[in-house]
Write a protein that holds these residues in place. Structure first.
Motif, mmCIF file in Angstrom:
data_model
loop_
_atom_site.group_PDB
_atom_site.id
_atom_site.type_symbol
_atom_site.label_atom_id
_atom_site.label_comp_id
_atom_site.label_asym_id
_atom_site.label_seq_id
_atom_site.Cartn_x
_atom_site.Cartn_y
_atom_site.Cartn_z
ATOM 1 N N PRO A 31 0.825 -1.216 0.000
ATOM 2 C CA PRO A 31 0.000 0.000 0.000
ATOM 3 C C PRO A 31 0.856 1.263 0.000
ATOM 4 N N ALA A 32 0.228 2.356 -0.409
ATOM 5 C CA ALA A 32 0.886 3.647 -0.266
ATOM 6 C C ALA A 32 1.139 3.880 1.218
ATOM 7 N N ALA A 33 2.295 4.421 1.546
ATOM 8 C CA ALA A 33 2.646 4.541 2.963
ATOM 9 C C ALA A 33 3.591 5.708 3.199
ATOM 10 N N GLU A 34 3.626 6.133 4.449
ATOM 11 C CA GLU A 34 4.673 7.055 4.904
ATOM 12 C C GLU A 34 5.799 6.187 5.440
ATOM 13 N N VAL A 35 7.023 6.463 5.005
ATOM 14 C CA VAL A 35 8.160 5.652 5.434
ATOM 15 C C VAL A 35 9.303 6.548 5.892
ATOM 16 N N ALA A 36 10.139 5.964 6.719
ATOM 17 C CA ALA A 36 11.440 6.561 7.029
ATOM 18 C C ALA A 36 12.458 5.694 6.303
ATOM 19 N N SER A 37 13.398 6.322 5.612
ATOM 20 C CA SER A 37 14.322 5.529 4.809
ATOM 21 C C SER A 37 15.758 6.004 4.951
ATOM 22 N N THR A 38 16.650 5.074 4.683
ATOM 23 C CA THR A 38 18.070 5.386 4.615
ATOM 24 C C THR A 38 18.673 4.542 3.503
ATOM 25 N N ILE A 39 19.868 4.901 3.062
ATOM 26 C CA ILE A 39 20.523 4.212 1.951
ATOM 27 C C ILE A 39 21.677 3.367 2.489
ATOM 28 N N ALA B 62 15.819 2.109 13.457
ATOM 29 C CA ALA B 62 15.188 1.759 14.727
ATOM 30 C C ALA B 62 15.441 2.850 15.766
ATOM 31 N N ARG B 63 16.674 3.359 15.806
ATOM 32 C CA ARG B 63 16.987 4.447 16.737
ATOM 33 C C ARG B 63 16.198 5.699 16.385
ATOM 34 N N TRP B 64 16.043 5.963 15.074
ATOM 35 C CA TRP B 64 15.254 7.125 14.641
ATOM 36 C C TRP B 64 13.811 6.984 15.111
ATOM 37 N N ALA B 65 13.247 5.783 14.968
ATOM 38 C CA ALA B 65 11.865 5.550 15.381
ATOM 39 C C ALA B 65 11.697 5.783 16.881
ATOM 40 N N GLU B 66 12.624 5.277 17.659
ATOM 41 C CA GLU B 66 12.566 5.478 19.115
ATOM 42 C C GLU B 66 12.660 6.958 19.463
ATOM 43 N N ALA B 67 13.557 7.664 18.806
ATOM 44 C CA ALA B 67 13.788 9.079 19.128
ATOM 45 C C ALA B 67 12.655 9.984 18.672
ATOM 46 N N ASN B 68 11.847 9.509 17.725
ATOM 47 C CA ASN B 68 10.794 10.358 17.162
ATOM 48 C C ASN B 68 9.383 9.877 17.517
ATOM 49 N N GLY B 69 9.291 9.137 18.609
ATOM 50 C CA GLY B 69 7.979 8.758 19.119
ATOM 51 C C GLY B 69 7.271 7.675 18.344
ATOM 52 N N MET C 81 25.254 -7.023 1.649
ATOM 53 C CA MET C 81 24.051 -7.126 2.462
ATOM 54 C C MET C 81 24.370 -7.595 3.877
ATOM 55 N N SER C 82 25.517 -8.197 4.060
ATOM 56 C CA SER C 82 25.909 -8.632 5.400
ATOM 57 C C SER C 82 26.060 -7.456 6.354
ATOM 58 N N GLY C 83 26.211 -6.248 5.805
ATOM 59 C CA GLY C 83 26.385 -5.076 6.653
ATOM 60 C C GLY C 83 25.153 -4.202 6.770
ATOM 61 N N ILE C 84 24.002 -4.667 6.268
ATOM 62 C CA ILE C 84 22.804 -3.819 6.273
ATOM 63 C C ILE C 84 22.209 -3.664 7.668
ATOM 64 N N ALA C 85 22.676 -4.461 8.617
ATOM 65 C CA ALA C 85 22.169 -4.336 9.996
ATOM 66 C C ALA C 85 22.368 -2.922 10.526
ATOM 67 N N THR C 86 23.432 -2.261 10.092
ATOM 68 C CA THR C 86 23.689 -0.885 10.543
ATOM 69 C C THR C 86 22.549 0.035 10.134
#
Length: 273
Positions: free
Chosen positions: A205-213, A229-236, A218-223
């Motif tokens: 569906p169409a959505a509002e997202v927070a994104s990063t590049i 996740a930290r952004w989500a916590e910090a922004n309520g 792919m083994s390093g995408i955990a960062t």
């Protein structure tokens, strides 16, 4: 009978174009006043005008349009031509959209070079239809989800190649449930509404997202996941982390060498509409 101005209005064209079609013999008026030269058209000529405009829109030259009109184009035949043209336009739009996303990602990476932390962007994304397959990963670890998504993409590519389906905009979607370790993984490619044999039609569906590049293996995408996740916590938005919905858009992911891969990671903040 109607005058040229009214016929132009009914047909959605200009009077100049009607005069041009008359001059080259594509669509002559039903009557021309010998004294004034005024053109009049019969409403019954509108289907001919509609076919003329449709054939031009398909890319035929006016000479070719004249031949096709002379041979008589049946409505079903014309509809088939228009559907093919529509599919081609949709294919171009998907590829152009993907190319634009790649350029945008590169610009974000360049901007990120001068920043200490990764750049987070919040935006609205359009609904997307995928030709896809789904499976369940035992947990949300990259070891688990990575194996599932690679397997799914391999199967999707094989089935799309078998029917020569156009592939662009590869996307993986991860859906978790609160209190459940398992993750539903879907992998596929953006397609029009028509389904691809052997694959499910999966709607994002169409959505509002927070994104990063993320750039690199792919083994390093955990960062990137941790950053969002930290952004989500910090922004309520801590509640969305209880059952998060993640999207991986693979903007540059060709070949086995992942060092040059570019993936936009998106965390769904909320659906639109």
């Amino acid at each position: 009978m109607v005058n040229i101005g009214e016929f132009a209005r009914l047909g959605g064209v200009s009077t100049r174009m009607l005069r041009h079609y008359d001059a080259i013999g594509l669509l002559e008026p039903a009557d021309v006043d010998p004294s004034s030269g005024r053109r009049s058209y019969d409403v019954a000529q509108l289907p001919v005008l509609n076919r003329l405009i449709a054939l031009k829109g398909l890319g035929f030259s006016l000479d070719e349009v004249g031949v096709l009109l002379g041979e008589g184009v049946e409505p079903a035949q014309l509809q088939g031509m228009l559907r093919l043209r529509q599919a081609e336009f949709e294919r171009r739009m998907r590829h152009d959209r993907h190319a634009l996303d790649r350029v945008t990602a590169r610009l974000r990476l360049i901007k990120q070079e001068t920043q200490v932390t990764a750049q987070i962007e919040t935006k609205q994304v359009d609904a997307l239809t995928l030709a896809a397959l789904s499976a369940t990963a035992a947990d949300a670890s990259r070891l688990s989800t990575g194996a599932v998504v690679y397997s799914l993409f391999g199967q999707v590519i094989e089935r799309m190649e078998a029917v020569t389906a156009d592939r662009t905009t590869p996307v993986a979607h991860y859906v978790s449930s609160a209190g459940d370790a398992e993750v539903q993984v879907t992998a596929g490619y953006a397609v029009p509404a028509d389904s691809v044999p052997g694959l499910a039609t999966y709607s994002l569906p169409a959505a509002e997202v927070a994104s990063t590049i993320h750039q690199g293996p792919m083994s390093g995408i955990a960062t990137a996941y941790q950053t969002l996740a930290r952004w989500a916590e910090a922004n309520g938005h801590h509640q969305i982390l209880e059952a998060p919905r993640w999207r991986e858009h693979y903007l540059e992911a060709d070949g086995e060498d992942e060092s040059h891969w570019i993936v936009e990671l998106q965390l769904e903040v909320g659906e639109l509409g």
